[in-house]
Motif scaffolding. Structure first.
Motif, short mmCIF file in Angstrom:
data_model
loop_
_atom_site.label_atom_id
_atom_site.label_comp_id
_atom_site.label_asym_id
_atom_site.label_seq_id
_atom_site.Cartn_x
_atom_site.Cartn_y
_atom_site.Cartn_z
N ASP A 82 0.86 -1.18 0.00
CA ASP A 82 0.00 0.00 0.00
C ASP A 82 0.90 1.24 0.00
N VAL A 83 1.05 1.86 -1.16
CA VAL A 83 2.00 2.97 -1.31
C VAL A 83 1.51 4.29 -0.73
N THR A 84 0.28 4.29 -0.18
CA THR A 84 -0.12 5.51 0.52
C THR A 84 0.65 5.62 1.83
N ASP A 85 1.28 4.49 2.24
CA ASP A 85 2.03 4.41 3.49
C ASP A 85 3.48 4.02 3.16
N ALA A 86 4.36 5.01 3.13
CA ALA A 86 5.74 4.75 2.70
C ALA A 86 6.45 3.73 3.59
N ALA A 87 6.00 3.61 4.85
CA ALA A 87 6.62 2.64 5.76
C ALA A 87 6.49 1.22 5.19
N GLN A 88 5.42 0.97 4.44
CA GLN A 88 5.24 -0.36 3.85
C GLN A 88 6.28 -0.63 2.76
N HIS A 100 -16.60 -5.21 -13.32
CA HIS A 100 -17.16 -6.10 -14.34
C HIS A 100 -16.43 -5.98 -15.67
N THR A 101 -15.48 -5.06 -15.76
CA THR A 101 -14.82 -4.83 -17.06
C THR A 101 -13.30 -4.87 -16.89
N ILE A 102 -12.69 -3.69 -16.66
CA ILE A 102 -11.22 -3.61 -16.65
C ILE A 102 -10.58 -4.40 -15.51
N TYR A 103 -11.33 -4.62 -14.40
CA TYR A 103 -10.76 -5.36 -13.29
C TYR A 103 -11.44 -6.72 -13.12
N TYR A 104 -12.06 -7.22 -14.19
CA TYR A 104 -12.77 -8.50 -14.14
C TYR A 104 -11.80 -9.68 -14.06
N GLU A 105 -10.79 -9.64 -14.93
CA GLU A 105 -9.89 -10.79 -15.09
C GLU A 105 -9.15 -11.14 -13.80
N MET A 106 -8.84 -10.15 -12.97
CA MET A 106 -8.00 -10.42 -11.79
C MET A 106 -8.74 -11.16 -10.66
N GLY A 107 -10.06 -11.21 -10.71
CA GLY A 107 -10.81 -11.98 -9.72
C GLY A 107 -11.12 -11.19 -8.45
N PRO A 108 -12.11 -11.72 -7.66
CA PRO A 108 -12.63 -10.96 -6.51
C PRO A 108 -11.59 -10.69 -5.42
N GLU A 109 -10.67 -11.62 -5.18
CA GLU A 109 -9.74 -11.43 -4.07
C GLU A 109 -8.79 -10.26 -4.31
N ARG A 110 -8.21 -10.23 -5.51
CA ARG A 110 -7.31 -9.13 -5.85
C ARG A 110 -8.07 -7.80 -5.92
N ARG A 113 -10.61 -7.02 -4.04
CA ARG A 113 -10.78 -6.58 -2.66
C ARG A 113 -9.52 -5.89 -2.16
N GLN A 114 -8.36 -6.49 -2.46
CA GLN A 114 -7.07 -5.94 -2.05
C GLN A 114 -6.86 -4.54 -2.65
N MET A 115 -7.36 -4.34 -3.87
CA MET A 115 -7.20 -3.04 -4.52
C MET A 115 -8.33 -2.07 -4.18
N GLY A 116 -9.29 -2.52 -3.36
CA GLY A 116 -10.38 -1.64 -2.94
C GLY A 116 -11.39 -1.35 -4.03
N ILE A 117 -11.66 -2.36 -4.89
CA ILE A 117 -12.60 -2.15 -6.00
C ILE A 117 -13.92 -2.86 -5.68
N ALA A 118 -14.93 -2.09 -5.28
CA ALA A 118 -16.24 -2.65 -4.93
C ALA A 118 -17.00 -3.03 -6.20
N ASP A 119 -17.94 -3.98 -6.05
CA ASP A 119 -18.72 -4.43 -7.22
C ASP A 119 -19.52 -3.29 -7.85
N SER A 120 -19.94 -2.32 -7.03
CA SER A 120 -20.79 -1.23 -7.56
C SER A 120 -19.97 -0.03 -8.01
N LEU A 121 -18.64 -0.18 -8.06
CA LEU A 121 -17.79 0.99 -8.37
C LEU A 121 -17.84 1.35 -9.86
N ILE A 122 -18.17 2.60 -10.11
CA ILE A 122 -18.15 3.12 -11.48
C ILE A 122 -16.89 3.97 -11.62
#
Ligand SMILES: *Cc1c(COP(=O)(O)O)cnc(C)c1O
Length: 414
Positions: free
Chosen positions: A130-136, A367-377, A379-388
């Motif tokens: 998570d690059v919002t936190d440089a400590a990571q 459902h489109t650009i982030y479809y291929e990566m699957g639900p787990e990834r 979630r990790q990227m913070g992409i909700a199903d209803s996200l436009i």
């Protein structure tokens, strides 16, 4: 001494090399090969003298565009590619080897995510943080770490990386710092200002801007000394050691892998770049107005936009980007509002992938650009199903606000 500003510099950059007949644009050069009167001259160009041989390695048209990108980024040199992905492929595959370790942002463009998967198959170790936190980033470093990669504002969650502190970490540890500047464009942000070694831009997006050309670029900021970098081939250890990395990207990446930008799209991108500052200012003001409207609308659960005071990195975005927040929004619809119904009711906004076009574009991201990566990834990227994801264009503000408002109102439950 007076220094010309961003737009003046770009508008007049071709004329600096006295174009034939007083033409205001560098002409398009479609020639595949370049011939010489003297065979010795041809040999000299093969041996490193400036000049052109075969168009896969560049033409006067791509060179003129590369000079513009270097000026915009405040860089020392630029290599252009057929697409942004070709530029990223060239960086990762020519500068990293089996056993090397890359620290990458976990919030990245979907196709970049897929490309990094290929890199892992080839034996490059990657830690996503998570690059919002440089400590990571600091915590992920290993003795084999060679490079840190991040985008500026991530898409579609609009996370803003801690770009300055990551730059300090890279400097302390002698790491190559690669920044994908596509979402901000050099008008909002120059990654050289935070110590980036290489800056990548998808020229297809804001820089070109009109949805009529694909291209990518890698700009060398001149800030990294490659003399201590293990993966530079002997043949490219010539001249100042700050330029070796870009030489290798050009030879091994552009010449050998062949993702060359043709003259015609190069010309279109160069023309687009002339109005980058004007368009970008409008993208930013339209996006802020739309974010404010949507944030207070009953049909919306959450708006992701760095210009909103509630955004977790709002203060950082103000400091890094001079209170300009870009043209991209992530919109999570309220419970009961169907994302497909909503999108189908938009009249001005086009349902299409791509971003940075003059026209506003929207799509259901999961459902489109982030479809291929699957639900787990996702979630990790913070992409909700209803996200436009909305790429806000340069239409008249009132028309955009009206369009979103009418589409949402028509979808409200009960
Ligand atoms: C579009 C995009 C790319 C890839 O660029 P193309 O020109 O489409 O290949 C890379 N990174 C980001 C952040 C992008 O938005």
């Amino acid at each position: 001494m007076h220094q010309n500003g961003f737009t003046t510099t770009i508008l007049h950059s071709d004329r600096e090399q006295s174009v034939e007949h007083g033409a205001v644009h560098k002409p398009m050069h479609p020639s595949s090969e370049f011939a010489y009167e003297d065979a010795r001259e041809l040999a000299a160009v093969f041996q490193g003298k400036a000049g052109f041989t075969y168009a896969r390695q560049g033409t006067p048209t791509t060179t003129a565009l590369e000079a513009k990108v270097s000026r915009m980024e405040g860089g020392k040199g630029t290599v252009s590619f057929a697409t942004g992905m070709a530029a990223l492929s060239a960086i990762f595959t020519t500068l990293l080897r089996r056993g090397d370790h890359l620290v990458s942002s976990q919030f990245i463009f979907g196709n970049t995510n897929s490309l990094l998967g290929t890199l892992q198959e080839l034996g490059v170790e990657i830690t996503f943080v998570d690059v919002t936190d440089a400590a990571q980033v600091r915590a992920a470093l290993r003795p084999e770490t060679r490079m840190v990669f991040t985008e500026t504002i991530a898409n579609p969650g609009t996370q803003v990386a801690d770009l300055a502190v990551i730059g300090q970490i890279c400097r302390e540890h002698g790491l190559v710092y690669v920044v994908d500047n596509t979402l901000t464009s050099p008008w909002m942000f120059q990654p050289a200002s935070v110590g980036a070694s290489l800056v990548m831009n998808s020229l297809s997006k804001y820089i070109s801007g009109h949805g009529n050309a694909l291209g990518g670029s890698v700009t060398d900021t001149g800030l990294y000394d490659w003399s201590g970098y293990a993966n530079i081939y002997e043949a490219y250890r010539k001249g100042p050691s700050t330029s070796w990395g870009l030489t290798q990207v050009k030879k091994k990446g552009l010449r050998d892998m062949g993702g060359t930008l043709a003259a015609e799209p190069a010309h279109r991108i160069a023309v687009g770049a002339e109005t980058l500052a004007l368009r970008m200012a409008r993208h930013c003001s339209n996006a802020l107005a739309l974010a404010r409207l949507l944030e207070s609308h009953r049909g919306v659960a959450r708006v992701h936009y760095p210009g909103l005071p509630g955004h977790p990195q709002h203060e950082r975005a103000k400091a890094l980007f001079g209170s300009r927040f870009g043209g991209l929004l992530g919109v999570e619809l309220a419970e009961g509002v169907d994302c497909f119904d909503f999108l189908n009711r938009l009249r001005v906004v086009l349902m299409a992938t791509h971003l940075g076009d003059t026209r506003s574009l929207a799509l259901p991201a999961a459902h489109t650009i982030y479809y291929e990566m699957g639900p787990e990834r996702r979630r990790q990227m913070g992409i909700a199903d209803s996200l436009i994801r909305v790429s806000v264009g340069i239409e008249d503000e009132a028309d955009l606000l009206f369009d979103f408002d009418q589409a949402l109102n028509a979808c409200l439950p009960g």
